[in-house]
Structure formats: structure tokens, C-alpha cells
Design a protein around this motif. Sequence first.
Motif, PDB file in Angstrom:
ATOM      1  N   LYS A 198     -16.444   4.068   4.358  1.00 57.20           N
ATOM      2  CA  LYS A 198     -15.837   2.986   5.125  1.00 57.20           C
ATOM      3  C   LYS A 198     -16.651   1.697   5.044  1.00 57.20           C
ATOM      4  O   LYS A 198     -16.127   0.629   5.346  1.00 57.20           O
ATOM      5  CB  LYS A 198     -15.696   3.405   6.595  1.00 57.20           C
ATOM      6  CG  LYS A 198     -14.773   4.606   6.820  1.00 57.20           C
ATOM      7  CD  LYS A 198     -13.348   4.285   6.393  1.00 57.20           C
ATOM      8  CE  LYS A 198     -12.418   5.472   6.614  1.00 57.20           C
ATOM      9  NZ  LYS A 198     -12.214   5.772   8.022  1.00 57.20           N
ATOM     10  N   TRP A 223      -6.044  -3.297  -2.929  1.00 56.40           N
ATOM     11  CA  TRP A 223      -6.136  -3.663  -1.522  1.00 56.40           C
ATOM     12  C   TRP A 223      -6.342  -5.166  -1.389  1.00 56.40           C
ATOM     13  O   TRP A 223      -6.939  -5.797  -2.269  1.00 56.40           O
ATOM     14  CB  TRP A 223      -7.323  -2.962  -0.861  1.00 56.40           C
ATOM     15  CG  TRP A 223      -7.127  -1.490  -0.621  1.00 56.40           C
ATOM     16  CD1 TRP A 223      -6.065  -0.721  -0.988  1.00 56.40           C
ATOM     17  CD2 TRP A 223      -8.055  -0.619   0.029  1.00 56.40           C
ATOM     18  NE1 TRP A 223      -6.270   0.575  -0.598  1.00 56.40           N
ATOM     19  CE2 TRP A 223      -7.477   0.669   0.021  1.00 56.40           C
ATOM     20  CE3 TRP A 223      -9.301  -0.797   0.609  1.00 56.40           C
ATOM     21  CZ2 TRP A 223      -8.120   1.772   0.583  1.00 56.40           C
ATOM     22  CZ3 TRP A 223      -9.944   0.301   1.169  1.00 56.40           C
ATOM     23  CH2 TRP A 223      -9.350   1.575   1.158  1.00 56.40           C
ATOM     24  N   ASP A 256      -2.480  -2.764   6.728  1.00 51.71           N
ATOM     25  CA  ASP A 256      -2.387  -1.383   6.266  1.00 51.71           C
ATOM     26  C   ASP A 256      -3.646  -0.981   5.500  1.00 51.71           C
ATOM     27  O   ASP A 256      -4.071   0.173   5.538  1.00 51.71           O
ATOM     28  CB  ASP A 256      -1.165  -1.208   5.359  1.00 51.71           C
ATOM     29  CG  ASP A 256       0.139  -1.430   6.110  1.00 51.71           C
ATOM     30  OD1 ASP A 256       0.152  -1.179   7.332  1.00 51.71           O
ATOM     31  OD2 ASP A 256       1.123  -1.860   5.486  1.00 51.71           O
ATOM     32  N   SER A 257      -4.221  -1.924   4.762  1.00 51.13           N
ATOM     33  CA  SER A 257      -5.445  -1.669   4.003  1.00 51.13           C
ATOM     34  C   SER A 257      -6.147  -2.997   3.784  1.00 51.13           C
ATOM     35  O   SER A 257      -5.502  -4.051   3.755  1.00 51.13           O
ATOM     36  CB  SER A 257      -5.127  -1.011   2.657  1.00 51.13           C
ATOM     37  OG  SER A 257      -4.271  -1.844   1.879  1.00 51.13           O
ATOM     38  N   ASP A 298      -8.120   4.178   8.684  1.00 53.39           N
ATOM     39  CA  ASP A 298      -8.036   4.588   7.287  1.00 53.39           C
ATOM     40  C   ASP A 298      -7.821   3.364   6.404  1.00 53.39           C
ATOM     41  O   ASP A 298      -7.363   2.316   6.860  1.00 53.39           O
ATOM     42  CB  ASP A 298      -6.890   5.582   7.081  1.00 53.39           C
ATOM     43  CG  ASP A 298      -7.137   6.898   7.796  1.00 53.39           C
ATOM     44  OD1 ASP A 298      -8.325   7.258   7.966  1.00 53.39           O
ATOM     45  OD2 ASP A 298      -6.162   7.566   8.177  1.00 53.39           O
ATOM     46  N   ASP A 299      -8.116   3.521   5.116  1.00 54.19           N
ATOM     47  CA  ASP A 299      -7.873   2.469   4.118  1.00 54.19           C
ATOM     48  C   ASP A 299      -8.528   1.151   4.509  1.00 54.19           C
ATOM     49  O   ASP A 299      -7.922   0.081   4.430  1.00 54.19           O
ATOM     50  CB  ASP A 299      -6.365   2.270   3.901  1.00 54.19           C
ATOM     51  CG  ASP A 299      -5.704   3.507   3.332  1.00 54.19           C
ATOM     52  OD1 ASP A 299      -6.407   4.301   2.676  1.00 54.19           O
ATOM     53  OD2 ASP A 299      -4.501   3.701   3.557  1.00 54.19           O
ATOM     54  N   ARG A 300      -9.754   1.228   4.967  1.00 47.52           N
ATOM     55  CA  ARG A 300     -10.565   0.051   5.265  1.00 47.52           C
ATOM     56  C   ARG A 300     -11.904   0.221   4.563  1.00 47.52           C
ATOM     57  O   ARG A 300     -12.466   1.309   4.552  1.00 47.52           O
ATOM     58  CB  ARG A 300     -10.837  -0.103   6.768  1.00 47.52           C
ATOM     59  CG  ARG A 300      -9.606  -0.151   7.646  1.00 47.52           C
ATOM     60  CD  ARG A 300      -8.975  -1.544   7.606  1.00 47.52           C
ATOM     61  NE  ARG A 300      -8.034  -1.723   8.694  1.00 47.52           N
ATOM     62  CZ  ARG A 300      -6.791  -1.276   8.670  1.00 47.52           C
ATOM     63  NH1 ARG A 300      -6.365  -0.600   7.627  1.00 47.52           N
ATOM     64  NH2 ARG A 300      -5.982  -1.496   9.697  1.00 47.52           N
TER      65      ARG A 300
END
Length: 426
Positions: A198, A223, A256-257, A298-300
Motif C-alpha cells: 500500500k 491507475w 476507485d484506484s 484497496d487499489d491504493r
Amino acid sequence: MPAWRLRDYHDDDLDQAIRIWDQNRQADDRDPVFPVSEVMAAARAGQAAVVAVVGDELVGMAVAQTQGERAWVVLVALSPRWRDRGIGSALLAELERRLRALGVRRVSALLPASATGTKALEHSGYLTRTGLVYYERIEPPGAANTEVIDHLGGRMLPPGLWEGMAGMEREKQVVERRIVLPLTEPAVADRYGVTPPKAAILFGPPGTGKTSFAKAVASRLSWPFVELFPSRLAAATDAGLAAALRDVFADLAALDSVLLFIDEVEEIAGTRSGQAVDPSHGVTNELLKLIPGFREHDDRLLTCATNSVRSLDPAFLRPGRFDYVIPIGPPNPAARAAIWTRYLGPASDTVDLDHLVRVSELFTPADIEFAARKGAQAAFERELVHRRGAPATTEDYLIAVADTRPTLTAQAIEEFTEDIATYSRL
């Protein structure tokens, strides 16, 4: 039939919970008000969530979201084989018990007529309110993301940046294995107990390509890339840098990301003096508080870069905040050869590449790019005068190298080597 029992929701219930949610949706022949992603996010975030199990089989589930003294029941789902046995009412009763402990005084539910759970609600004393109209507005896919990205000055980077990173193969392999692959192969990572990163710190002398690596990773992941400039944040608000940081991280939560990049992070995360009057003390504290919340999504990916890792506050470098601390060093001979080849273009076939590599020992990738451009410019101007069609020569580039002040010094490389031993975490 065997007896059922109630217990807390566990993360490893996810697959069975989604299956029950889907069975209820199909049986009701209509989509529920709260989508499965919102329900499961609430359950995993520690909101009130209770399941009914028979042995290892999950046969029912109830989830609520709390908002102060009000809670919304977002799911009452039962396995078709276990309906009409009082499980729904028992789930609601247990859910209410937990909500009361949280100070909730008003529990509401919004379900399609005759949906699974309506009988349990009626049997549990819930009243139907008539005369209400349900309104809903659904943003087009990506609309909220685009608005937030634009507001933060972010952008989607073009594909191919990762492949275009010439040289630096040692660093690319580390970043690929530790950061990129766990994020692009989450199912495989989960199977082997690998937690996708992360947050990471890239450190090394100026000009070694830390920003380029961050952009290349964002391009590889597809991203949005958002770069945070502390100096600009401080100038753009009267509320102070700490408040500006809070606002930015709050905006990022809507995406979202995202890959958030902070260059020269030592400006806002330097070693604290311990003096209450130190103005940087509050900013560093605020950033330290914001990072754990960022990591919950998530997705960070938070990527920080610094030219002086030794000046960062020790609390900032702890493993709980950053998964990896990765050195991005000066290019070795093989990397310098690859970088020269990239920027020489057609001239790479006519010049002595080995000679250029030797004389550019203290050059960063940015230095090599500048010298290559300067040498090409000299050859171009000579051609405009003489019109002989002669290619650029090794001498053109050697003169350019001599006129370029290298970014690196022997002392900087020595300090970087010491920092690798002290701070690197791979």
C-alpha cells in the motif's frame, strides 16, 4: 436438520456470503437497494454483521451500517433451504443488540416489496411507512473519478512507460517483484499469503529516476497518477498545510484506484525537533495519522520519494506505514549504455558507446539525456552550415559530456551506499 447458531462475520466468510446474497437476488427477481460491494465493504470494515451457520456452512447473514444514532439494515439474506425457521428474526435480534451497544436508537431498512427479509422485519416489530418516495441518482461510470482526478491535478498516464524505462534493470526487478506483481496478480498473491503493498519509499541521489519509476508503475497498473506538491498545498489555502493534507486524502478516498506520489517528502516528514513551536511538527503528525487510513482502501498505492532518507522522521519509516524502502541508485555501466542508446537514436550505430559510458560515470539518467540532446544539437547545427550529410560523431557527444556538470559526486555515492545499509527494506 442440524441446529444453526449465530456468530460474528469473518473475512473468510466472504465467498459464502456473496453466494447467499446472489441466491436471494435471484429468488426475489429484482436487484436489492444496497449492492453486494457496499454490503461486503460494511461487513469487512467492522460494521455490525452477524451470520448464521450450520457446521461450516453459512446459511444466513444480516449487516447494518451505522450513522450516529441511526442504522440502516443493508442485508438480511437466507439460504433457500433454511427459510421460515426463525433464522431471519434471530439475526435481526442479534444485530439490534449490537447496534444498541453502539448507541443506535433508530433502525431502518429499505427493501423491495416481498424481498427476502421482509417477513423477518415484520415479525421483529418493524413498521412499514407509507407515503414515502425513494429517489436515487446513479453517476455514470467513472464520472466521480474524473471529477476528483481533475480537481487534484491528476491524470491517466500513457501506456508503455514501464517498458520505456531504459537501463536500471536492478531497480526495475525489485520494483516489479515487490510492488507491481502483487498488485497485478492479486489472486495469486492471496493464494500464497502475499499482501499487496500500500505504500513504498524510493530514495536515492537527485536525478536517478525516482519520479520516472512512480509514473511507470502508475502506467503499468493503469491507475490515475496524482502528484502532491506540499509547497503548492501550503500556498493554496489559509487553513494550513495539515488541513490541506486532510482535504486531499479525503478526496482520494472517492477514487476507485490511485497512485499518490509525494516527491521530496522530507519537506513534510522530516525529523521532528520535539519542540512544540516547531511548525513542521503538526504537519508531520498529520501525515502520520493519514497514512493508516489510506492503507485501508484497496487499489491504493502511496509512493514517496526522497533525496535524503536519513532526514526522514523515524516514525515515518516504520514498517506499519511503508511496506518497502527501495534504493534507486545511479546507473551502472550496463544501465548507462542502455540510457545512452535510448537517447542517441540513429547515432548509436556511429559513435563509440563504450567510450561514452566510461566518461559519464557520475551521470544520472537526466544528465545523460541532456548530454545526448546537446551532442545531437551540435551535429544538427553543423549540418545546417555544411550540408554534407555527415552523421553525429563521438566527439560531438564527448564535448557535450565535458560541458555537462554531473549531478552525482563521489561523496553522494558514498552516502547513498551507507543509506542502503541503514534504511533499505526490501
